[in-house]
Structures are given as C-alpha cells and as structure tokens.
Design an enzyme around this catalytic site. Structure first.
Site, short mmCIF file in Angstrom:
data_model
loop_
_atom_site.label_atom_id
_atom_site.label_comp_id
_atom_site.label_asym_id
_atom_site.label_seq_id
_atom_site.Cartn_x
_atom_site.Cartn_y
_atom_site.Cartn_z
N SER A 1 0.72 -1.18 -0.01
CA SER A 1 0.11 -0.10 0.09
C SER A 1 0.65 1.22 0.11
O SER A 1 1.62 1.41 -1.03
CB SER A 1 -1.00 -0.29 1.14
OG SER A 1 -1.88 1.17 1.22
N HIS B 1 -2.43 -1.44 -4.16
CA HIS B 1 -4.04 -1.45 -4.32
C HIS B 1 -4.38 0.26 -4.50
O HIS B 1 -3.79 0.92 -4.05
CB HIS B 1 -4.52 -2.42 -3.23
CG HIS B 1 -4.34 -1.77 -1.84
ND1 HIS B 1 -4.65 -2.49 -0.65
CD2 HIS B 1 -3.78 -0.64 -1.50
CE1 HIS B 1 -4.52 -1.93 0.37
NE2 HIS B 1 -4.01 -0.97 -0.14
#
Length: 207
Positions: free
Chosen positions: A111, A136
């Site tokens: 992330s 993501h």
C-alpha cells in the site's frame, strides 16, 4: 541525536532495541541502534505509516539534508501501509530535499509502503531477494450524515487518481494500467517489482 522511537512506551519493544557503545575522546557514548544508523544516513520505515511516524521520518530527512546536502539518504521499508496523508508527508519531503533518497524493501512494502518504495531516486530503488510488494487502491471509510457521503466519496476518488498519477510517473506505466492493476490487492515478488518499475534492482549482496 534523539531516538527515532522515543514515542514508544511499550517496555517489551523498548527492551528489544539494542544499544551500541562507542569510545570517544570524551569517554563512552551509547546510542540505540536506530540513532547510530541515522549517523550513517540510514532511516527505517517499519510498521504502519501513521502521523507520528511521518513526523519523525520527515524530521530525519531534513536533519540529514542539513548535515550533508550532497550525500544520499537510505530508507529501509518494511511496512503494511497506512494513512495516506501521513504517507504523502513523507513523500513530499523525500521529493523536496536535495539529497537523493534511496529506498530498500525488506520484508514487505504494501500500500503506502509500496508507494514510498517506488518514489525513491531513479536507479536507487531496491528490493531484497525475498521481499514482497503489494499495491492497491486507497481504502476509505466514513461515518456521519448521509449528505456528507458524496463529499467524502469525491475526495477518495480524487486521491485515488492523484496517487495513480504519481505511481505512473515513478514506474513509467500508463495511468490506465496503474488504475487497472491497483483495482484489487496486487502482490509482487522482488523480481516482479523490478519488471513493473516499482524498484530498479534486487540486492542479493552488498557490493
């Protein structure tokens, strides 16, 4: 030089931080291991990316710039990600300062951790052999009045687009590909992160 983990009051965690003792002209001087490595221009981003972590890392970056503006700084990352605003504070400081910032993934950069890994200086972004990377889309949650949901939904979409733009810039990918590849959790091994453009090489041994 202050302990970058001074805010940690967990006695068990503190007990696990080794101390280094050095002999100086004025006698012995002890450092926790992280402060000693900071003298070598090494910064650690470990655990969740939160506001207090971002403040410490930004301060370390600015301090090292003031010490030697021409020397590289090295950030070792092992993080599951975290706050977007905290991560962007680190990102903007990395881009703002004069020294090149080399990034190294050990363990996992997920992330926001992966985003910061990719944002290191070109040619100076690395993974260790068994490290993993995960990208993501930004996660968002909101509780409140129904009339405010649209406002927050627009903000999340704007943040998603901006992060896709920046990741496209640092990886050399088209933004459409970034948007598609970050639609769900996307895990990569070290070699795959090189192919994707998140890092430039896999480090197996120090040269």
């Amino acid at each position: 030089m202050s302990n970058p983990f001074a805010g940690n009051t967990d006695p068990i965690s503190n007990a696990l931080i080794p101390m280094v003792v050095e002999q100086t002209a004025k006698g012995e001087r002890s450092y926790d291991i992280y402060s000693r490595l900071l003298k070598e221009r090494v910064i650690f981003l470990t655990g969740p990316v939160e506001d207090h972590v971002a403040n410490v890392i930004a301060a370390q970056l600015l301090f090292l710039e003031s010490e030697s503006p021409e020397k590289d700084i090295f950030i070792y990352i092992n993080s599951p990600g975290g706050s977007i605003s905290a991560g962007m504070a680190i990102y903007d400081t990395m881009q703002f300062i004069k020294p090149d910032v080399s990034t190294v993934c050990m363990g996992m950069a997920a992330s926001m951790g992966a985003f910061l890994l990719a944002s290191g200086a070109p040619g100076k972004r690395h993974c260790l052999p068994n490290a993993k990377v995960m990208i993501h889309q930004p996660l968002g949650g909101f509780q409140g009045q129904a009339s405010d949901f649209e406002i927050h939904a627009k903000e999340i979409l704007a943040t998603k687009h901006r992060m896709n733009e920046l990741l496209a810039f640092h990886t050399g990918k088209d933004i459409e590909i970034i948007a598609q590849d970050t639609d769900r959790d996307n895990f990569m091994r070290a070699s795959e992160a090189v192919e994707y453009g998140i890092v430039d090489s896999v480090l197996t041994h120090r040269k």
